[in-house]
Structures are given as structure tokens and as C-alpha cells.
Design a protein around this motif. Structure first.
Motif, PDB file in Angstrom:
ATOM      1  N   TYR A 163      96.439  73.650  84.761  1.00 20.65           N
ATOM      2  CA  TYR A 163      96.324  74.312  83.249  1.00 20.65           C
ATOM      3  C   TYR A 163      97.573  73.741  82.452  1.00 20.65           C
ATOM      4  N   ASN A 164      97.010  73.072  81.382  1.00 22.50           N
ATOM      5  CA  ASN A 164      98.040  72.606  80.620  1.00 22.50           C
ATOM      6  C   ASN A 164      98.866  71.580  81.258  1.00 22.50           C
ATOM      7  N   ILE A 194      87.565  72.728  92.161  1.00 27.72           N
ATOM      8  CA  ILE A 194      88.770  72.331  91.496  1.00 27.72           C
ATOM      9  C   ILE A 194      88.383  72.717  90.086  1.00 27.72           C
ATOM     10  N   GLN A 195      89.520  73.482  89.457  1.00 25.69           N
ATOM     11  CA  GLN A 195      89.425  74.143  88.068  1.00 25.69           C
ATOM     12  C   GLN A 195      90.563  73.139  87.134  1.00 25.69           C
ATOM     13  N   ILE A 196      90.016  72.802  86.061  1.00 23.88           N
ATOM     14  CA  ILE A 196      90.876  72.223  85.154  1.00 23.88           C
ATOM     15  C   ILE A 196      90.656  72.811  83.789  1.00 23.88           C
ATOM     16  N   GLN A 197      91.966  73.500  83.346  1.00 21.08           N
ATOM     17  CA  GLN A 197      91.827  74.164  82.139  1.00 21.08           C
ATOM     18  C   GLN A 197      92.746  73.914  81.063  1.00 21.08           C
ATOM     19  N   LYS A 198      92.264  73.955  79.908  1.00 19.07           N
ATOM     20  CA  LYS A 198      93.218  73.562  78.721  1.00 19.07           C
ATOM     21  C   LYS A 198      93.287  74.665  77.731  1.00 19.07           C
ATOM     22  N   HIS A 199      94.640  74.891  77.108  1.00 26.56           N
ATOM     23  CA  HIS A 199      94.293  75.728  75.841  1.00 26.56           C
ATOM     24  C   HIS A 199      95.285  75.111  74.732  1.00 26.56           C
ATOM     25  N   GLY A 200      94.915  74.953  73.568  1.00 29.55           N
ATOM     26  CA  GLY A 200      95.495  74.024  72.803  1.00 29.55           C
ATOM     27  C   GLY A 200      96.032  72.638  72.722  1.00 29.55           C
ATOM     28  N   TYR A 201      97.212  72.422  72.447  1.00 31.47           N
ATOM     29  CA  TYR A 201      97.499  71.089  71.795  1.00 31.47           C
ATOM     30  C   TYR A 201      98.157  70.251  73.388  1.00 31.47           C
ATOM     31  N   PRO A 202      98.584  71.019  74.257  1.00 29.91           N
ATOM     32  CA  PRO A 202      99.149  70.045  75.206  1.00 29.91           C
ATOM     33  C   PRO A 202      98.250  69.152  76.114  1.00 29.91           C
ATOM     34  N   LEU A 203      98.574  67.726  76.115  1.00 28.31           N
ATOM     35  CA  LEU A 203      98.182  66.690  76.671  1.00 28.31           C
ATOM     36  C   LEU A 203      97.478  67.032  78.006  1.00 28.31           C
ATOM     37  N   MET A 204      96.181  66.698  78.404  1.00 27.25           N
ATOM     38  CA  MET A 204      95.768  66.603  79.649  1.00 27.25           C
ATOM     39  C   MET A 204      94.676  65.283  79.447  1.00 27.25           C
TER      40      MET A 204
END
Length: 879
Positions: free
Chosen positions: A225-226, A247-257
């Protein structure tokens, strides 16, 4: 606790006093282990109740005393804890494999209180290894799974975390959770029966999870996450049938992934999707980018609930390159872009690029009709497809996705779909997990991948193009052609740097006025599987030119290992494959020491300049290189043949295209049998590393001191006298000396740091003349009440001479050389074979320096703090 601290401090003081005359740095960097036990034998002792008290005392002691690094939990014992364990910086918490840390029943802990956490924010260099953590789910039924309760390990704002060789099980929360941490590694662990994620890395940088087996029950096996700069690879992930994605890949907002790699995983029968990738909020698509490759995903999405998070890979809000995967028999869709959880993204332009994937037999279920590729977000998301293979998908191949003319719609011809062997069939050769086999048919996916994809790791002959599927561009890629080729040879001619010389009737080495000549040669070794049976391998070349002429200089022919695979259809002085140049014009090679462009050949042969060609075979002993290929140490890239000096010494041999069978290059492989040597197919050797040595120092200046627990061993001499060592490994499980191929005693040299010595240290290994007792052995004594015949120890040499001077093994460390903090090896094969055969009782190793004056050095002992620094015995068995 005061008494225990006093005990440990006294121990350390006595230890340092015992080193009088030895440089003080040895005391300063020692790292003894603090033991916790359940049987009264530890420095801190537990009784199965409130064991967190004693374990925390041990962890606190290590945190506050820099000379200590490790808390070791002794087994077999279950430690019951009723409060969190606090681990500090530069601390190892390890346990015997029979150790379990278990949460007390009815703990009544608040949410977010874990079983293990950092001692303070900013803690660093934390290692947890070797035991089981049990969250006692059945004894704590009053909390909700997934609500943050009873995480097994939860670390925040920490750096350099290593968790490995663990069993993480049976709780309501996560296995390993990390918040705002950097350099996190989770590996070689079994993770099962948890109430949330196996790994949950939130707002972290530098995360790696590999070689884990994960059975997820709720949420996911591995989750980011992020977090950025992460790789999840070589894991096996499944579900217990009731919940979870792989496998779970999760993003919220601006942090780079945008530096996330997911590869070489096997994900199967997860209740929800194999991979679930999604974002929320608003962010540029350049900040969300993945590379997903060489995974095998099958039968995922077998949900018993109303979840629509199913399929092989489900994505929403990421750009990704998805290549060389196999996705078979999944429910819903093979790869789908769909929003099922968070609010739709504020943004568009997300693209999944798919190439070289095989997607087959997708099945209909709630949330999907069984397409290979499906797009439910056509306004904001899209696909780009190159050279994929689709077959047998229930609803068809594409939903809201543009058909690609480069995609195959054909049966990929899996080796054995029923048993999930997704190698593809080949008439020329297919890897079956143990050896290369041939099929009656070849898959249409061979040499059918994206034209610009790298194929350099595929075995020869690879067709000059990558295979579609999970084994494309790997050493296990199915071979091209209709039958397994036996030999390729190509000339490299400096004066024609871009010319491919594949079909000439000769190969040549050396040099003349117009330039240099070199050769590449490859033989099929797939029939050989066991290096222990290989007795000798000779590369035979038939010398015929220049007829009747001598040469101004000798031709010293050398054989090296080509640094990577090469394509006989394109190789030249400048190029190794179609469109791929050598790093060094004239070819890239590794020498016997693994040095690129090195000068230590695997084989050499000198043909005098004054000698005339006599039209016969000349042999080069390539046994060592062929054994490295057959063992799997390196992929078989063949032989790089050149002359040491390349001036005025040109000669030529017949090539495979010469037209006469009796003159072509040949590889003579001879194997060991009871009656002679004949070609057969051997097995791969077994490499075993023994640790846990018993070791004692013998110090002339302290002739009656028993030096059993120091963190180092030492040899040589200084003004205070001489130093020797005794060491013993348990060899009782080995009964057949004939199966022992090689044994190396490895010692880690670290002292004196930054200081040279007036003399070289020539280390020698002998056989202790009789058994010795580590509790009593010293310079004067071998056992309780029994003295050595010769003070300083009695030994037998290789000729069975008492105090003889013919060692079993020797190693020279130059006095001008500084310690480089690595292992040095002594070949003790002959001595170990004598022990295993029963010729002599196993009395271990007597280690000393030949000359014992002004050449003192020290190695780490079995009591050193670092597992990767302790003595070890490396055995190679030819089972």
C-alpha cells in the motif's frame, strides 16, 4: 534481573581477561548470544507463563549492551506471552525450529497491539528468524479478524528488517506489517491461517518478499500500500478456500508506486483474484507503474461468497507491463480492468501492455463471463496487446479490447495441464523439471513472442526470438527446431567484424597481419544429469593447417565460458545475436574464476610454433566447465576458444561442416563405472552445508585455560606465544565415502583489521590424534585429567605420522594481505572421507599455522553473532 545482568557482565570481563596479549579489538567486537530457555538452562528462564517478561529482559539487555547482538530462544518449548515483545536496533531474535511464541488466551488486547514491535521509533537492523509465532486464534474469539488485532509482527518507522525461516500462523491480523519502513525483507517462510495479510507493507520503500509459501484466509497473501521500490518474487500463494487474493497492490493519492516488480510467483486456487491492483483518489498515471512477468496463475477466483474480486489479474488505476505469464482456468477473466472497491479514479489514460502471455480456459462466474481479456473501464483505461496466445476461454478472447493481429488463437500445447506443468511441448526439447525430453509435436508458442523481447536466456537453438509463456527467456524455455541439435560452431574474424561464419569447413585461432581469429562452439548436454558420474570430458579438435609451415610464435589455445547465450545464425566479431552487440568486440567470456574477460582458462593446450600439423585430434580437458553446465550452476553457453597471444600464430581445425565425420569436432564424455568409463546420464549433485561446529582455542600463554566460548578462533603467533584450534562437526549421518565428491572447511577471516603482518600465515589442517573434550581441552590437556603428549596438542598428519608435517589441507594468507571479511576454504575431502569410511574415528580438525611467529590472524568461531560468519563444512555429494 540485576543478578542476571551481573552474571553476563562478569562473563564478558572474564572473557576479555582470557584474551590478555590479544589486541583489544577482539573484545570490542565480540557478539555473544543471550539465551532464553524453558528448562532452566538459559541466561533468562521462562516457565510457560508471562514469558514476555524474561524475553523482554533479554531483548533489553542486548539493546543496552552493544557487544551483544542476539537473543536465542531455546527449544523445544512454547513461550506464552501476555504482552508485546520489544525489539531494538542491531538485534537478532532467533529460535530453534522447535520454538513457538504463542499469545495467551483471553489476551483482551486493544486493536493495533502486536505480539512483536520495535522498541522505539527509528529502530534499525532488526532480524527475526527461525521459529514459529502463533496468534492463538482459538483462544481469542472475542475480536474481529481484519480489525488490526493481534498482528504477529508490526514494525513502524524502522530500517533494515529481515524476517526469514519463520512460521507465521493462527491469528486475527497480519503476519508481518510494516509502516513507513525501509529495506524490508520477508523470505523462506511459511505463512498460513492468518486473519489478514501475510505481508502488509504500508508507505514503505525497498520491500522484498521471496521464497515464501502463503495460504491466505482473509484479504491477501502479500500486500503493498503506497509503497515503492518493491519486488515480490518466487512465492507460492494459495487460499484455504474461504477468502483472499494472492497479491494485492493498492494506491491512494500521490505517493510513487512506479518501481514494483512481481515475478516468478505461482498463484493458484485463491478464493478471489490471483492479483488485485487498484488505486483511489487522484494522481498522475506516471506514479503508478508495475512490471508483472513470468508468473503462473491458475484456478483463481473460486469464491464461496458474493465477492466479484475474481480473475487472474484485476487492475484499476495502474499502468503495467504484463508479459510472459501463464493464466489458466481462472474464474471471471484472465486479465480485467474493473472497479469493484474504491470510488472511480479522478483521472484517465491508464494502459496495460500485454505481451507474450498465454491465457487459456477462463471460466464464467459471478463478476465475469470468462473472457481472456476484458475492459470494464473503457472511458479511462485501455489495453495494448502484442503476441499473446489465447485458447479455450469460455466467453471468447476480447471484451471491449481491440483484437491484435499478432496474437495467436491456438492450443499452446502445455506439457501436462492436469498437473499444472505449463512448459510447452517441443520436438527439439522440453524441460520436465529434471531433464530435457522431446515431444511428438511442438507448441505454436515457440519463437512466436514479441519481436523486440529479449531471448538471450533461452537455450540454444532458440530461433532468435522469445517463446510465449512463463518460461520464455529463461534457461527452461522449450527449444526451437524439430530435433535437438548436437553441435554448433562459428568463427569470429576481426577483419570481417560483421560477417557470420557459420558454414565454413574450418574454425581457427590466433592471429596474423590482418587480425585475430576466435571461435564459439556449443554441444547439447541435455542427456547428462549427474555430474558425480562424469569422469572426464575432452574437447577434440582436428588440426590440419597451415600444412607444412611453422609459425614464429607458439599457439596457446584456451577455453572460456561464453558470458551469455549466442545465436549461430547472427554471431560475428561484433554481434552475439540479431541486433545485440558484444560488450567487448570479439566476444564476451568468463574465466574459471568467474571474471569477465578474465585470463584463467578452463582448459589450455600449447601447440609449438615449430610443430607442423599432423592431421590428428588434439584434446582440451573441459571437464570442469561441462560439470558446471550439467550441475545447473550455469546455463550451457558452450565454449569460447581463443589463443592466449594472437599474433603470428594462426592455425585452423576442421569444423562441423567439413564433410568428414572423422574430422569434425567432438566432445568425449566418459563416466565412472565399476568396469570402465562409458557415456551415461549422471545426476545433479547435492550440496550440503554443515554448521554448529564444536570449536576450542588453544593458547600457549594461557596453557590451562579452556577457551570454548570465545567468538573467534586463531592461528599463528605473536610475542605472547602461539595459537591453535580444534574443531569438530557431526558426520554421523554420512555412511558412504564413495559418494562424497568434495568437502571444504570454510572460515571467515576478519582480524587483524587494517593491519598487515611481517610473515605469511600458512594454515594447515591435521587429524587430532585422539578424542578431546571441549569442556576441558586446553594447551596442556585433551580431556579432564589427561594431558597431551605434546603440549599444544597431538596430531597425526596425512601419512599417519604423529606430529608429522604433511597436512591434509593447506592455505596461504599473505602477510601483506588485509582481512576482507569473507570465507576462506580448506579442502578437507580426504580427511572427511577417512572419517566417513571408518578408517579413523572422527576426532575433527586440528588447525594450526606452519610457522607460528609474527603472523597471528583470527576467524569467527561458532559462537560469533553472525550466522553468515560462523565456520561451516560444505559437502558436495554425488548421490
Amino acid at each position: 534481573m540485576a543478578l542476571l545482568n551481573q552474571k553476563l557482565i562478569i562473563f564478558f570481563t572474564v572473557f576479555c581477561l582470557a584474551l590478555s596479549g590479544v589486541p583489544g579489538a577482539l573484545c570490542a567486537i565480540s557478539a555473544p548470544v543471550v539465551y532464553v530457555a524453558g528448562d532452566g538452562s538459559g541466561d533468562f528462564n521462562c516457565d510457560g507463563k508471562d514469558d514476555h517478561i524474561q524475553i523482554n529482559q533479554a531483548l533489553k539487555f542486548v539493546a543496552e549492551n552493544s557487544e551483544y547482538t542476539t537473543v536465542r530462544l531455546k527449544g523445544p518449548f512454547t513461550y506464552i506471552i501476555g504482552d508485546t515483545l520489544l525489539i531494538g536496533s542491531n538485534t537478532i531474535l532467533e529460535g530453534d525450529s522447535s520454538v513457538k511464541i504463542k499469545l495467551v488466551s483471553n489476551a483482551n488486547w486493544e486493536s493495533e497491539k502486536p505480539m512483536i514491535k520495535e522498541r522505539s521509533s527509528g529502530s534499525h537492523d532488526i532480524t527475526i528468524r527461525g521459529f514459529t509465532i502463533d496468534g492463538n486464534r482459538e483462544g481469542n474469539t472475542n475480536v474481529r479478524s481484519g480489525g488490526g488485532y493481534h498482528n504477529l509482527i508490526h514494525l513502524s518507522n524502522c530500517q533494515n528488517i529481515n524476517v526469514y525461516n519463520m512460521n507465521l500462523t493462527n491469528n486475527h491480523g497480519d503476519g508481518l506489517k510494516t509502516n513507513s519502513c525501509s529495506n524490508v525483507k520477508l523470505y523462506n517462510s511459511n505463512i498460513y491461517n492468518l486473519g489478514h495479510d501475510g505481508l502488509y507493507a504500508s508507505s514503505c520503500s525497498g520491500v522484498e518478499a521471496y521464497n515464501n509459501t502463503v495460504i491466505c484466509r482473509i484479504n491477501s497473501g502479500l500486500r503493498l500500500y503506497n509503497s515503492n521500490k518493491a519486488s515480490l518474487h518466487d512465492n507460492v500463494i494459495t487460499s484455504d478456500g474461504t477468502g483472499g487474493v494472492g497479491i494485492q497492490i493498492q494506491k491512494h493519492g500521490y505517493p510513487l508506486m512506479n518501481d514494483i516488480k512481481i515475478y516468478n510467483n505461482v498463484i493458484y486456487k485463491t478464493a478471489c483474484a490471483g492479483m488485485w491492483i487498484f488505486g483511489s483518489g487522484s494522481y498522475p498515471n506516471s506514479s503508478a507503474n508495475l512490471h508483472i512477468h513470468h508468473n503462473q496463475i491458475y484456478d483463481t477466483g473460486i469464491t464461496t461468497s458474493s465477492s466479484t474480486i475474481i480473475g487472474g489479474i484485476m487492475s484499476d488505476g495502474f499502468d503495467a507491463l504484463i508479459e510472459n505469464n501463464v493464466i489458466d482456468g481462472v474464474y471471471g477473466a484472465g486479465i480485467i480492468q474493473k472497479n469493484v472497491y474504491s470510488s472511480p479514479l479522478l483521472g484517465s489514460g491508464y494502459v496495460l501492455t500485454l505481451r507474450n502471455n498465454i491465457i487459456t480456459n477462463s471460466r464464467s462466474a459471478r463478476g465475469g463471463s470468462g473472457y481472456a481479456v476484458s475492459n470494464e473501464l473503457t472511458g479511462t483505461h485501455s489495453f495494448v496487446l502484442y503476441n499473446n496466445c489465447f485458447y479455450g476461454n469460455t466467453a471468447g478472447n476480447y471484451k471491449n479490447v481491440q483484437d491484435s493481429p499478432s496474437d495467436l488463437k491456438a492450443d499452446p500445447l502445455y506439457a501436462d495441464r492436469n498437473n499444472h506443468d505449463y512448459h510447452i511441448k517441443s520436438k527439439a526439447g522440453r524441460w520436465d523439471g529434471k531433464s530435457w525430453v522431446t515431444d511428438d509435436v511442438s507448441s505454436p508458442c515457440i519463437d512466436a513472442g514479441y519481436i523486440h523481447s529479449d531471448y538471450s536466456e533461452e537455450p540454444l537453438k532458440n530461433g532468435g526470438r522469445i517463446n510465449i509463456g512463463a518460461f520464455g527467456n529463461t534457461k527452461y524455455a522449450s527449444k526451437s527446431g524439430t530435433s535437438a541439435e548436437k553441435l554448433y560452431d562459428n568463427r569470429l574474424r576481426e577483419a570481417s567484424p560483421d560477417t557470420v561464419f557459420q558454414d565454413t569447413t574450418f574454425i581457427d585461432v590466433g592471429g596474423m597481419s590482418i587480425g585475430r581469429y576466435r571461435d564459439l562452439m556449443w554441444f547439447d548436454l541435455s542427456e547428462y544429469n549427474d555430474i558425480s558420474k562424469i569422469d572426464n570430458v575432452a574437447l577434440s579438435l582436428y588440426w590440419y593447417y597451415p600444412e607444412g609451415k611453422t609459425r614464429p610464435a607458439d599457439t596457446v589455445i584456451e577455453v572460456y565460458r561464453p558470458a551469455s547465450s549466442w545465436d549461430p545464425d547472427y554471431i560475428s566479431w561484433n554481434m552475439k545475436k540479431n541486433g545485440v552487440t558484444w560488450t567487448y568486440p570479439g566476444g564476451d567470456w568468463y574465466d574459471k574464476k568467474g571474471v569477465l574477460q578474465g585470463s584463467t582458462p578452463y582448459a589450455t593446450l600449447t601447440i609449438k610454433g615449430s610443430t607442423l600439423p599432423d592431421n590428428r585430434y588434439y584434446k582440451l580437458d573441459v571437464t570442469d566447465l561441462v560439470k558446471e553446465y550439467v550441475s545447473g550452476k550455469y546455463a550451457n553457453t558452450g565454449f569460447f576458444i581463443k589463443a592466449r597471444s594472437e599474433n603470428n600464430n594462426y592455425i585452423a581445425f576442421y569444423s562441423n561442416e567439413c564433410g568428414k565425420e572423422a574430422q569434425k569436432p567432438k566432445l568425449d564424455v566418459k563416466i565412472k563405472t565399476s568396469s570402465g568409463t562409458v557415456p551415461v546420464a549422471p545426476k545433479i549433485p547435492v550440496n550440503i552445508i554443515l554448521t554448529g561446529a564444536t570449536d576450542n582455542r588453544l593458547r600457549e600463554a594461557s596453557p590451562d585455560a579452556v577457551l570454548q566460548d570465545t567468538p573467534f578462533i586463531d592461528v599463528g603467533g605473536m610475542s605472547t606465544g602461539r595459537y591453535r584450534d580444534l574443531m569438530w562437526f557431526d558426520l554421523s549421518e554420512y555412511k558412504d565415502a564413495s559418494k562424497i565428491d568434495n568437502v571444504a572447511l570454510s572460515l571467515y577471516w576478519y582480524y587483524p583489521k587494517g593491519t598487515t603482518r611481517p610473515k605469511d600465515t600458512v594454515i594447515e589442517v591435521y587429524r587430532p590424534a585422539s578424542t578431546w573434550d571441549p569442556r576441558y581441552v586446553s594447551w596442556n590437556k585433551m580431556r579432564n585429567g589427561v594431558v597431551w603428549t605434546n603440549p599444544g596438542g597431538d596430531w597425526k598428519d596425512k601419512n599417519d605420522v604423529l606430529q608429522g608435517r604433511t597436512p591434509y589441507a593447506t592455505l596461504t594468507i599473505k602477510g601483506s594481505t588485509l582481512p576482507d571479511n569473507r570465507y576462506y576454504k580448506l579442502d578437507v575431502t580426504d580427511l572427511v572421507k577417512e572419517y566417513v569410511s571408518g578408517k579413523y574415528a572422527n576426532t575433527g580438525f586440528f588447525i594450526k599455522a606452519r610457522d607460528e611467529n609474527n603472523n597471528y590472524i583470527a576467524f569467527y568461531s561458532n559462537e560469533a553473532g553472525g550466522e553468515n560468519q560462523r565456520p561451516k563444512l560444505d559437502l558436495i555429494l554425488n548421490r
